[in-house]
Design a protein around this motif. Structure first.
Motif, mmCIF file in Angstrom:
data_model
loop_
_atom_site.group_PDB
_atom_site.id
_atom_site.type_symbol
_atom_site.label_atom_id
_atom_site.label_comp_id
_atom_site.label_asym_id
_atom_site.label_seq_id
_atom_site.Cartn_x
_atom_site.Cartn_y
_atom_site.Cartn_z
ATOM 1 N N THR A 1 0.835 -1.202 0.000
ATOM 2 C CA THR A 1 0.000 0.000 0.000
ATOM 3 C C THR A 1 0.867 1.250 0.000
ATOM 4 O OG1 THR A 1 -0.252 -0.254 2.404
ATOM 5 C CG2 THR A 1 -2.059 -1.017 1.046
ATOM 6 N N LEU A 2 2.029 1.178 0.697
ATOM 7 C CA LEU A 2 2.948 2.324 0.669
ATOM 8 C C LEU A 2 3.362 2.642 -0.759
ATOM 9 C CD1 LEU A 2 4.854 4.277 2.298
ATOM 10 C CD2 LEU A 2 6.601 2.518 2.064
ATOM 11 N N THR A 3 3.693 1.596 -1.520
ATOM 12 C CA THR A 3 4.219 1.821 -2.867
ATOM 13 C C THR A 3 3.122 1.990 -3.908
ATOM 14 O OG1 THR A 3 4.389 -0.566 -3.098
ATOM 15 C CG2 THR A 3 6.374 0.593 -2.458
ATOM 16 N N ALA A 4 1.899 1.614 -3.590
ATOM 17 C CA ALA A 4 0.859 1.598 -4.616
ATOM 18 C C ALA A 4 -0.062 2.800 -4.566
ATOM 19 C CB ALA A 4 0.038 0.317 -4.514
ATOM 20 N N GLY A 5 0.206 3.756 -3.693
ATOM 21 C CA GLY A 5 -0.583 4.968 -3.761
ATOM 22 C C GLY A 5 -1.296 5.380 -2.497
ATOM 23 N N TRP A 6 -1.218 4.563 -1.432
ATOM 24 C CA TRP A 6 -1.874 4.983 -0.183
ATOM 25 C C TRP A 6 -0.993 5.973 0.594
ATOM 26 C CZ3 TRP A 6 -3.358 0.551 -2.508
ATOM 27 C CH2 TRP A 6 -4.713 0.220 -2.468
ATOM 28 N N GLY A 7 0.283 6.019 0.227
ATOM 29 C CA GLY A 7 1.175 6.978 0.864
ATOM 30 C C GLY A 7 1.694 6.535 2.215
ATOM 31 N N THR A 8 2.477 7.395 2.835
ATOM 32 C CA THR A 8 3.148 7.041 4.089
ATOM 33 C C THR A 8 2.173 6.934 5.251
ATOM 34 O OG1 THR A 8 3.579 9.369 4.450
ATOM 35 C CG2 THR A 8 5.337 8.079 3.413
ATOM 36 N N GLU A 9 0.943 7.376 5.022
ATOM 37 C CA GLU A 9 -0.048 7.302 6.099
ATOM 38 C C GLU A 9 -0.240 5.876 6.601
ATOM 39 O OE1 GLU A 9 -3.926 10.185 6.560
ATOM 40 O OE2 GLU A 9 -4.010 8.618 5.048
ATOM 41 N N VAL A 10 -0.005 4.899 5.736
ATOM 42 C CA VAL A 10 -0.198 3.506 6.176
ATOM 43 C C VAL A 10 0.776 3.153 7.299
ATOM 44 C CG1 VAL A 10 -1.106 2.774 3.953
ATOM 45 C CG2 VAL A 10 1.344 2.572 4.400
ATOM 46 N N PHE A 11 1.892 3.882 7.370
ATOM 47 C CA PHE A 11 2.821 3.634 8.485
ATOM 48 C C PHE A 11 2.624 4.637 9.616
ATOM 49 C CE2 PHE A 11 5.030 1.108 5.325
ATOM 50 C CZ PHE A 11 5.475 0.038 6.088
ATOM 51 N N THR A 12 2.259 5.856 9.288
ATOM 52 C CA THR A 12 2.182 6.885 10.331
ATOM 53 C C THR A 12 0.842 6.879 11.060
ATOM 54 O OG1 THR A 12 1.390 8.508 8.743
ATOM 55 C CG2 THR A 12 3.775 8.375 9.067
ATOM 56 N N CYS A 13 -0.180 6.329 10.456
ATOM 57 C CA CYS A 13 -1.521 6.434 11.043
ATOM 58 C C CYS A 13 -1.584 5.772 12.408
ATOM 59 C CB CYS A 13 -2.556 5.822 10.115
ATOM 60 S SG CYS A 13 -2.460 4.049 10.029
ATOM 61 N N TYR A 14 -2.579 6.181 13.185
ATOM 62 C CA TYR A 14 -2.773 5.664 14.543
ATOM 63 C C TYR A 14 -1.464 5.727 15.337
ATOM 64 C CZ TYR A 14 -7.167 3.956 12.691
ATOM 65 O OH TYR A 14 -8.398 3.875 12.093
ATOM 66 N N ASN A 15 -0.752 6.845 15.185
ATOM 67 C CA ASN A 15 0.476 7.087 15.962
ATOM 68 C C ASN A 15 1.532 6.008 15.716
ATOM 69 O OD1 ASN A 15 2.070 8.545 17.677
ATOM 70 N ND2 ASN A 15 1.267 7.533 19.526
ATOM 71 N N TYR A 16 1.832 5.786 14.455
ATOM 72 C CA TYR A 16 2.851 4.787 14.058
ATOM 73 C C TYR A 16 2.544 3.407 14.628
ATOM 74 C CZ TYR A 16 5.592 8.734 12.469
ATOM 75 O OH TYR A 16 6.014 9.857 11.806
ATOM 76 N N TRP A 17 1.291 3.008 14.516
ATOM 77 C CA TRP A 17 0.852 1.739 15.107
ATOM 78 C C TRP A 17 1.475 0.530 14.427
ATOM 79 C CZ3 TRP A 17 -2.083 -2.481 13.399
ATOM 80 C CH2 TRP A 17 -2.540 -3.322 14.406
ATOM 81 N N PHE A 18 2.000 0.708 13.211
ATOM 82 C CA PHE A 18 2.399 -0.437 12.379
ATOM 83 C C PHE A 18 3.372 -1.386 13.064
ATOM 84 C CE2 PHE A 18 6.812 0.049 11.179
ATOM 85 C CZ PHE A 18 7.078 1.336 11.585
ATOM 86 N N TRP A 19 4.147 -0.900 14.056
ATOM 87 C CA TRP A 19 5.145 -1.791 14.661
ATOM 88 C C TRP A 19 4.506 -2.827 15.581
ATOM 89 C CZ3 TRP A 19 5.672 -2.071 19.923
ATOM 90 C CH2 TRP A 19 5.091 -1.045 20.669
ATOM 91 N N VAL A 20 3.271 -2.578 16.012
ATOM 92 C CA VAL A 20 2.649 -3.526 16.951
ATOM 93 C C VAL A 20 2.491 -4.905 16.328
ATOM 94 C CG1 VAL A 20 0.579 -4.035 18.289
ATOM 95 C CG2 VAL A 20 1.558 -1.737 18.328
ATOM 96 N N PRO A 21 1.852 -5.055 15.137
ATOM 97 C CA PRO A 21 1.739 -6.400 14.551
ATOM 98 C C PRO A 21 3.063 -6.965 14.064
ATOM 99 C CG PRO A 21 0.758 -4.765 13.099
ATOM 100 C CD PRO A 21 1.088 -4.053 14.364
ATOM 101 N N LEU A 22 4.142 -6.162 14.118
ATOM 102 C CA LEU A 22 5.457 -6.733 13.787
ATOM 103 C C LEU A 22 6.113 -7.339 15.023
ATOM 104 C CD1 LEU A 22 7.068 -4.114 11.376
ATOM 105 C CD2 LEU A 22 5.579 -6.050 10.887
ATOM 106 N N VAL A 23 6.013 -6.636 16.142
ATOM 107 C CA VAL A 23 6.759 -7.045 17.334
ATOM 108 C C VAL A 23 5.936 -7.965 18.225
ATOM 109 C CG1 VAL A 23 7.916 -6.191 19.401
ATOM 110 C CG2 VAL A 23 8.105 -4.929 17.244
#
Lengths: 280, 280, 280, 280
Positions: free
Chosen positions: A194-216
């Motif tokens: 989604t980052l590369t296909a047009g949704w932009g960096t918001e997919v990582f920054t949204c919900y206060n950089y929540w993306f690391w939770v499902p990684l860790v």
């Protein structure tokens, strides 16, 4: 890769048809079918590792060499990225129709949740972390027992089907909060897409950089689930027939114990419990 | 034939009851039950071939003689025609009640989609072609591994049930765009029925003569899926025990390679990969 | 414990998402997946006993010593308490969001039914008692036959999966009245959790102290189901091969009969039926 | 009896909860779980016969003596009557609440359809007869092949589960018109219960004395399905190993042929086809 392919497609189908061609349940079901197919397909090639949390747990158990951990995880992320790219291509028209051409993370026409997982708005950070830990812990606890000959083993040729049912159960019961990623690769790969296909960096920054939770969190949850399995199930199992089939998993445990010797306060505890259970 | 019988009946039930007696999911489920029943019924008679895309793939693999391809496909189309004729007879009253007696392809009271598949309105032609290619490719990739002894084979007596689950997964995740025909016979047979039963030539002319997509794309997708299986899975599998069980499928591959020698730029590539994988 | 973990989580998911992320059916499915997982996990440790009604029935059958009944039941309640505590922690944010922070037993925003079962408002006491008796009786009748070699036994490695399907069937058909606890521990444990977690004593006092029904009725229903199984099925089964495999279950029956000798009017009746069936 | 117990309970649950605690699909699923449980329970006692249409077909095949047909059918009806009586008792409060105490066959608050089947209003008599013939024919065609060793047999210990899936498929795809009784006993027993429990004679007189359709049509459909199976599948199967395992089913066919000798124009046709198939 396969589970992302099935799962994300189903998510796209349900989302873009506005639930007329499927429901939340069908996304859960498609994910679990994907898990089953992927296991049948890759069991004897890559050992059916498509979840870094599971791979890490098997490293801890000594069943996968630590050197393979990083390459496996990278290829898992790559696979999920490619699969979600394919889904994006197949559902491009539908996504454009649904979203009106604006690819967003928030709002009623958001389409980012087709690919990666996002938390419900009411979730606090700690709670969503706990959610992922518990979900992945349940997964490990449920699948580790399936091949154990000293317990009730599932028929080995049907283990992919039974794992699929377990994944279905977890995703039906643990996906309201954060979408039940319970798999860092299944989440990061599609998020990168989604980052590369047009949704932009918001997919990582949204919900206060929540993306690391499902990684860790799944990595930690998987290891916790593995230890719970060892403490409460594995070491309580009856020895089948002592001398020859001196179960190789017992050996694994002692290796595991040795690896844990840096954690001093555990070591003596673990060994004493283990011995009291095995030699009583 | 059986899968059309179950599937089209379920589609008729859901459509004519306006989703009060089933949902999109139950159509998907009924199709997959039909696949399972048909496989149990015909495995040792016609080899359970009721999908021309699968039959073509097995021809490419050398497991079905090329001479049987056309007769098989014709009988598959005939079977689907008869099955959908039976569904038409059983659901005649319901269809008349639902449609007010006007059999159309478009509009809220259309009933043509009970039988054949039609694209969603937002679909472009190329995208719907891709959709069918990917869906059928997934199908082949998933089912080719089920009987492979060197991988995790599914229990042979339960393969019909597992194929049914895979078909369910694909139809839950790949049917939003074009209805997931992934089977030229399952689509052409019922479409011919609607042509002859009163829907008129519109069933072929609608959506800019779209009907050829579910005829051609699955054939291509099935073959692509078969090649992906060979390249990425089959040739990576460990040899079980070299001399005697010199797996008959290896032989098949070399036959296949020989057949492909017209495609020059592939030949050397395929053989070198194959050898590097087999003799490392 | 596992079935509470899966089931209560799913109930929380469905309830707090206001049925957008699951339906009544997914709660039923999650419960049955939990039963399956718990059986695979604990079969050879605690004998997969997580339902006091089932444990009591096996005591009556002589397959579990009576001395283990109370400890087993207490640990079952404890397990369900812990599992529901975990669900409470994971879904805390969602429950607060859904209920507006007011934890109640009645009303449209009640959340107590995520954990324990409550009767529908139209139910009379006797009827809800009957409901639990019948549900648990069906459960025992269905599962007792699965391991019987003289009947059609289910494959022993798949018994957890088949029990799960049976539990699914019962909870789809017997949960409208009182929520289909059919398991005193699965009901009491989560109810104690709600008592201690802020729902207050209302969880026990509501519906005129209804809480004792799912504690007592399943025990009675399970034993009734067991006797129906013995009378109508077990003693009618053909002897497999008389001398050696003088089925240990026949012996069990006679032990059982001896235990029942206090119930005088049954004794002669049971023995005569049993003999007429065995020696005809 | 069991399938009525599960199925009617689920119908009562869905109906009286106004589809908040289940949907049409869950009724279908509960029926099929009931079929599975009943088969596991009674296979070696009564041969798992709980459908007169199936029993009649096995009589025609020579696998059940004709003398047992009527007693079996009567006990099947009795079982279904008792099961629906139990459902009536368990769901009495719910039925009264739903219907306002008026037990009717027509209208939005009708409750008769919880027990017996009734046609949709648009159905003509002939069409509903055809519907039941086709549904039962599909059932026989699908289940007769499951135990055939010369085809792809299903694992014998899982046949109840696979039959359940087939019943699910049929009831998802063939129940819109007339409720998919496909079983005279499952329909007549509960209908008698409603007659005696307060719905009055309307349960028999309604829809122009429609009640005889689900009694007669399944019997005819089952026999037709059996003949289709013999003609198109059974006689085309390869002989496994001629002399010793001179398949007992072949013998059955010739017995069958002899029984059919009154139907003269069939006899020579059947024998010639049979021979051309067997000795080519």
């Amino acid at each position: 890769m396969k589970c992302s392919l099935f799962g994300c497609s189903a998510a796209a189908q349900v989302k873009t048809s506005r639930e007329t061609k499927g429901q939340f349940l069908s996304v859960n079901m498609a994910f679990s079918v994907g898990v089953m197919s992927a296991m049948y397909l890759t069991k004897n090639i890559s050992g059916a590792h498509f979840n870094p949390a599971v791979t890490l747990s098997f490293c801890v158990l000594g069943q996968v060499p630590w050197g393979k951990l990083v390459p496996y995880c990278l290829s898992q992320v790559l696979g999920a990225y490619l699969a979600s790219g394919l889904v994006y291509m197949v559902y491009y028209d539908a996504i454009m129709e649904f979203s009106g051409g604006v690819l967003t993370v928030y709002g009623p026409n958001e389409t980012a949740s087709i690919f990666a997982t996002y938390p419900s708005e009411y979730m606090t950070l700690g709670r969503s972390f706990l959610d992922q830990v518990v979900g992945t812990g349940m997964l490990m606890l449920c699948i580790l027992c399936l091949e154990e000959k000293r317990n009730t083993p599932a028929p080995s040729e049907l283990i992919p089907a039974i794992v699929a049912v377990i994944v279905l159960g977890i995703s039906m019961s643990m996906s309201a909060n954060c979408g039940a990623a319970i798999n860092p690769a299944r989440d990061l790969g599609p998020r990168l897409l989604t980052l590369t296909a047009g949704w932009g960096t918001e997919v990582f920054t949204c919900y206060n950089y929540w993306f690391w939770v499902p990684l860790v969190a799944p990595l930690i949850g998987g290891v916790i689930g593995t230890f719970i399995y060892l403490f409460f199930i594995h070491w309580h199992l009856p020895d089948p027939d002592p001398p020859e089939s001196l179960s190789s998993l017992s050996t694994i445990n002692y290796n595991l114990v040795n690896k844990l010797c840096c954690i001093d306060f555990y070591k003596s505890f673990v060994i004493s419990i283990s011995q009291s259970l095995h030699f009583d």
